[in-house]
Design an enzyme around this catalytic site. Sequence first.
Site, PDB file in Angstrom:
ATOM      1  CB  THR A   1      -4.800 -88.232 -93.090  1.00 34.21           C
ATOM      2  OG1 THR A   1      -3.589 -87.815 -92.436  1.00 34.21           O
ATOM      3  CG2 THR A   1      -5.278 -87.114 -93.983  1.00 34.21           C
ATOM      4  CD  GLN A   2      -4.106 -88.965 -85.822  1.00 35.12           C
ATOM      5  OE1 GLN A   2      -3.132 -88.430 -85.317  1.00 35.12           O
ATOM      6  NE2 GLN A   2      -4.538 -90.151 -85.449  1.00 35.12           N
TER       7      GLN A   2
ATOM      8  CB  SER B   1     -20.933 -72.165 -82.242  1.00 34.28           C
ATOM      9  OG  SER B   1     -19.572 -72.326 -81.962  1.00 34.28           O
TER      10      SER B   1
ATOM     11  CB  THR C   1     -15.296 -68.848 -84.757  1.00 33.92           C
ATOM     12  OG1 THR C   1     -14.811 -68.747 -83.418  1.00 33.92           O
ATOM     13  CG2 THR C   1     -15.534 -67.473 -85.336  1.00 33.92           C
ATOM     14  CG  ASP C   2     -15.578 -72.065 -80.202  1.00 31.19           C
ATOM     15  OD1 ASP C   2     -14.621 -71.428 -80.678  1.00 31.19           O
ATOM     16  OD2 ASP C   2     -15.925 -71.978 -79.004  1.00 31.19           O
TER      17      ASP C   2
ATOM     18  CB  THR D   1     -17.486 -64.116 -80.305  1.00 32.25           C
ATOM     19  OG1 THR D   1     -17.055 -65.185 -79.475  1.00 32.25           O
ATOM     20  CG2 THR D   1     -16.732 -62.869 -79.943  1.00 32.25           C
TER      21      THR D   1
HETATM   22  N1  ASP Z   1     -17.444 -69.648 -78.102  1.00 30.68           N
HETATM   23  C1  ASP Z   1     -17.766 -68.817 -79.223  1.00 30.68           C
HETATM   24  C2  ASP Z   1     -18.701 -69.607 -80.119  1.00 30.68           C
HETATM   25  O1  ASP Z   1     -18.274 -70.423 -80.889  1.00 30.68           O
HETATM   26  C3  ASP Z   1     -16.530 -68.417 -79.933  1.00 30.68           C
HETATM   27  C4  ASP Z   1     -16.709 -67.551 -81.150  1.00 30.68           C
HETATM   28  O2  ASP Z   1     -17.802 -67.191 -81.555  1.00 30.68           O
HETATM   29  O3  ASP Z   1     -15.701 -67.179 -81.746  1.00 30.68           O
HETATM   30  O4  ASP Z   1     -19.877 -69.430 -80.029  1.00 30.68           O
END
Ligand code: ASP
Length: 343
Positions: free
Chosen positions: A276-277, A56, A87-88, A11
């Site tokens: 652990t979960q 990602s 972030t994913d 993103t």
């Molecule tokens: N789908 C995006 C990624 O992980 C989400 C993000 O960047 O926050 O590439």
Amino acid sequence: MKVLVILTGGTISMVRNAQTGALQPADLHTFKAFVPEMFASETQVNMIPFDPLLDSSDLNPDSWRQMAQIVYDHYEQYDGFVILHGTDTMSYSASALSFMFDNLSKPIVFTGSQLPIGMLRSDAKENLLTSIEIAAAYDQEGKPFVPEVCLYMDGSLYRGNRTTKRNAEHFSAFNSYNYPALARAGVHITYNKALIGNYGNACHPLKLKTNFDTRVAILKLFPGITEPVVASILDSPGLRGVVLETFGAGNAPSHEWLYRRLYNAVEKGLVIVNKTQCNTGSVAMGHYAVSMNLLKAGVLSGYDITTEALLTKMMLLLGEFPNDNKKVKELLLMPLCGEFTNE
Ligand code: ASP
């Protein structure tokens, strides 16, 4: 100071197409136009983009190799590195890179954003500029403040291999449930020096390990899980390692068949680690009767490690020591760069 920014996508690299309104990856020129401050500070910043830029979700061990190789190839010329990333799966990449280097003694800071760089309310600019500042932070003796692979987002700097993405909505997308933040950024950036690791010896050359074995699986237990489901995973052809996600302090249903399947899998040469979960807290095998069987079956404790760190560490160890399960197990039980606490 010189910082190299590696732009992988996500993103943070997106802008809205003026005609269609859809989000799309920015080219380098457009990206730079949105953050001119990046090139206007006393830190000299250069940027290397992935081609193409990727979400990602599409990154994998080849991408980790690509990122790590860029760091390795430019290690002497730069004081620190920032990796811009979706972030994913950022916690997987940050964990993987933490295990790939021996003698890392310069900062590698992962960051991203929840809103694209091209939007007015975006968190991208702050995350990027603060990460650059952290990557360039050295003391008067010439030692970096954070010679670790770490992750910065929304005011908090964490050890990368301790993080998990916890929120798909808020700017504060990550947490490090079992290890405190290494630094907080407000008006000032306050480093918690006692918590920052020094895992690499700056006098020894940087070493890069790139062999990942992806023949691993995550087996998440749930009440009512059946034998065929467990068997389908443990009997997967070629499988070498399993992250076993258990309940509470590392507990599992006490079915005889589960114990037998796990015991036979370990006998066959599978490496199985108990995680652990729960987000917070540690596996304590043998504490309850319902985890005793796991211990007897030869399942190892993951202590308070994250799934992301355990999975990537397992892939790398299995790849680096393809014929030496004893070594793989020995290193899985040892924190290599602060990824778990076992006391
Ligand atoms: N789908 C995006 C990624 O992980 C989400 C993000 O960047 O926050 O590439």
